[in-house]
Scaffold this active site. Structure first.
Site, PDB file in Angstrom:
ATOM      1  N   CYS B  37       0.836  -1.207   0.000  1.00  0.00           N
ATOM      2  CA  CYS B  37       0.000   0.000   0.000  1.00  0.00           C
ATOM      3  C   CYS B  37       0.870   1.256   0.000  1.00  0.00           C
ATOM      4  O   CYS B  37       0.356   2.370  -0.085  1.00  0.00           O
ATOM      5  CB  CYS B  37      -0.914   0.028   1.215  1.00  0.00           C
ATOM      6  N   CYS B 107      -2.761   9.090   5.642  1.00  0.00           N
ATOM      7  CA  CYS B 107      -1.510   9.079   6.416  1.00  0.00           C
ATOM      8  C   CYS B 107      -1.795   9.382   7.888  1.00  0.00           C
ATOM      9  O   CYS B 107      -1.196   8.785   8.786  1.00  0.00           O
ATOM     10  CB  CYS B 107      -0.522  10.117   5.874  1.00  0.00           C
TER      11      CYS B 107
END
Lengths: 404, 136
Positions: B37, B107
């Site tokens: 990912c 994030c």
């Protein structure tokens, strides 16, 4: 004093050689005629310049000047070559063979052909980026009208066995086309010796201006024709209508002339510089060159740095203008389909950098690039949990990752 | 992509990069994300058991500048907080502090997951039930 950032993305585009600009200047100002105006000296001067450019190009690729069709660039040339053959030879067949690592200008054109009812075979490549000649031959059917395989790859620089491919295509009565965008002007390309029937190329990859390219279309043995994809005044022997871009064409001609004069010296200098860059960067552990190192354009290297994430790496090498992951779709986060076709995993494809050197690249710039990349990779690895695990001998493929 | 000054600052001068001794009972480790990912974060906390306060925090992140900055910022915030205060850190606070664009919100989510995962690990090591970790 070294100017930053340093441009090492010359597979995307090259700077204009000042000598090319100088040749173009009169045609941007005083000599503004339309090359199709047959009735007055303005037109004659423009036509003369265009014809001179055809000669300069013909010398570089060893063809007849009449075999050059001017276009807006390689994408248009690829479209014209493939779609033009598909239409022109529809009575003969509807099958085209290409490869998975071609540029989007070829792949998307082939997708279009499929929508029109054509059949397309996309040949895989090995880990070197090369197609298999046996697979090519096996893919040919009586319906095959065209084999189109690029000369040198834009991401890895891998050079396909063009002559052998052309021979196989011809032995089965198919035409052979190549996207010569990255190769023409960089390495010797000889359409006679190579057996090329159709070839797309462009000025701005060889120190010429943007917005001008050409399609070489063979006139004898065999005589090849492509159906025009744009209707209009019937310019370029009816294959490409539209008022000629005279200053651009003059620039393309001059760029070809310079390429011919300087190719040997450029190749020697650039391949030495590229090899030094590569050698130094490979001293970093777990770094790998992508594509064939044996069959490769002299000014290109593509290197993956394992355990470093691509976007973070790009941020770390901000003083360099290079490409990462995917050359032409850098806006998306998809890993490069070219590198994936070579068998790279997503993470290794993401963590790749493509370096493309030019006639204007200096040793000082390469020194800087070497240090800059080494520092960035080292710093990011010190910050990377994957690097730490690798160093401890953990098998990362055995970990159950918490996907999010 | 244009990064905010704060992201660039954390990327260029990351705080608290490193490794704590995970064999210690008062150290909790969270490892989240996946290599394919494009982000993996490891966040560790060291807790003073008497006061239930986080005395040290370290991270290592494989990822883009925003992922590195999110985890770096998280370690700054964790130090000095009690475990309960740390649990209350919300990813949107990270988004705001670092001015992350929408494509980089994941994030901050990963950083929040890393905090919770580290705390959960600490709890389990100390005989408490694991946290119910919501997987985004």
């Amino acid at each position: 004093m070294l100017k930053l950032p340093i441009y090492l993305d010359n597979n995307a585009t090259t700077p204009l050689d000042p000598r090319v600009l100088e040749a173009m200047m009169p045609y941007l100002t005083d000599v503004f005629g339309n090359a199709a105006s047959r009735n007055h000296p303005f037109g004659w001067a423009a036509e003369e310049a265009v014809d001179y450019s055809r000669e300069q190009i013909a010398k570089l690729i060893n063809c007849d000047p009449k075999e050059i069709i001017f276009t807006s660039g390689a994408t248009e040339s690829d479209n014209l070559g493939i779609k033009g053959v598909f239409e022109m030879y529809s009575q003969k067949g509807n099958h085209i063979i290409t490869a998975t690592t071609e540029h989007k200008a070829v792949l998307d054109t082939c997708k279009h052909i499929e929508k029109l009812g054509g059949k397309v075979t996309y040949l895989p490549v090995n880990e070197q980026g090369l197609i298999s000649l046996e697979e090519l031959e096996a893919a040919i059917t009586p319906q095959t009208i065209l084999v189109t395989i690029m000369y040198g790859n834009n991401e890895t620089g891998t050079i396909q066995p063009i002559r052998e491919i052309a021979k196989i295509a011809h032995s089965h009565g198919a035409l052979f086309m190549t996207d010569g965008t990255q190769a023409v002007g960089k390495i010797p390309v000889d359409v006679i010796a190579d057996g090329i029937d159709i070839m797309a190329f462009t000025a701005h990859k060889m120190y010429g201006p943007k917005g001008v390219g050409a399609l070489y279309v063979r006139r004898k043995n065999p005589r090849v024709k492509v159906t025009a994809q744009m209707d209009g005044g019937g310019h370029e022997r009816g294959m490409r209508s539209g008022t000629l871009n005279v200053p651009g064409i003059v620039g393309l001609g001059k760029a070809c002339e310079l390429a011919m004069q300087e190719m040997a010296a450029d190749t020697a200098r650039l391949s030495a510089m590229r090899d030094r860059l590569e050698r130094e960067l490979l001293t970093l552990e777990e770094s790998y060159v992508n594509g064939s190192r044996e069959h490769r354009l002299p000014h290109v290297t593509n290197i993956s740095f394992k355990y470093v994430e691509g976007e973070g790496l790009m941020m770390g090498v901000k003083d360099l203008a290079v490409s990462s992951g995917s050359a032409c779709t850098s806006a998306s986060l998809e890993p490069s389909y070219v590198l994936k076709a070579l068998g790279l995993s997503d993470d290794l494809a993401h963590s790749s950098l493509r370096f493309g050197l030019s006639r204007f690249t200096t040793d000082e710039q390469i020194d800087y690039a070497i240090n800059h990349v080494k520092e960035a990779v080292t710093k990011l690895r010190e910050m990377s949990p994957l690097w730490e695990m690798f160093k401890e001998g953990v098998d990362l493929s055995k970990i159950e990752w918490a996907e999010h | 992509m244009a990064y905010s000054d704060k992201v660039i600052d954390h990327y260029s001068n990351p705080r608290n990069v490193g490794t704590l001794d995970k064999s210690k009972k008062n150290v909790g480790t969270g490892l989240v994300g996946a290599p394919e990912c494009g982000d993996v974060m490891r966040l560790q906390i060291e807790v003073d058991e008497a006061t239930n306060t986080i005395t040290d925090a370290k991270f290592k992140t494989f990822g883009c500048g925003s992922a590195i900055a999110s985890s770096s910022l998280a370690t700054e915030w964790l130090k000095g907080k009690t475990v309960d205060e740390a649990l209350a850190i919300d990813n949107m606070e990270i988004v705001e502090e670092l001015a992350l664009p929408p494509v980089k919100i994941h994030c901050s989510v990963l950083a929040e997951d890393a905090i919770k995962s580290a705390i959960s690990d600490y709890r389990v090591k100390n005989g408490l039930p694991a946290l119910e970790l919501s997987h985004h």
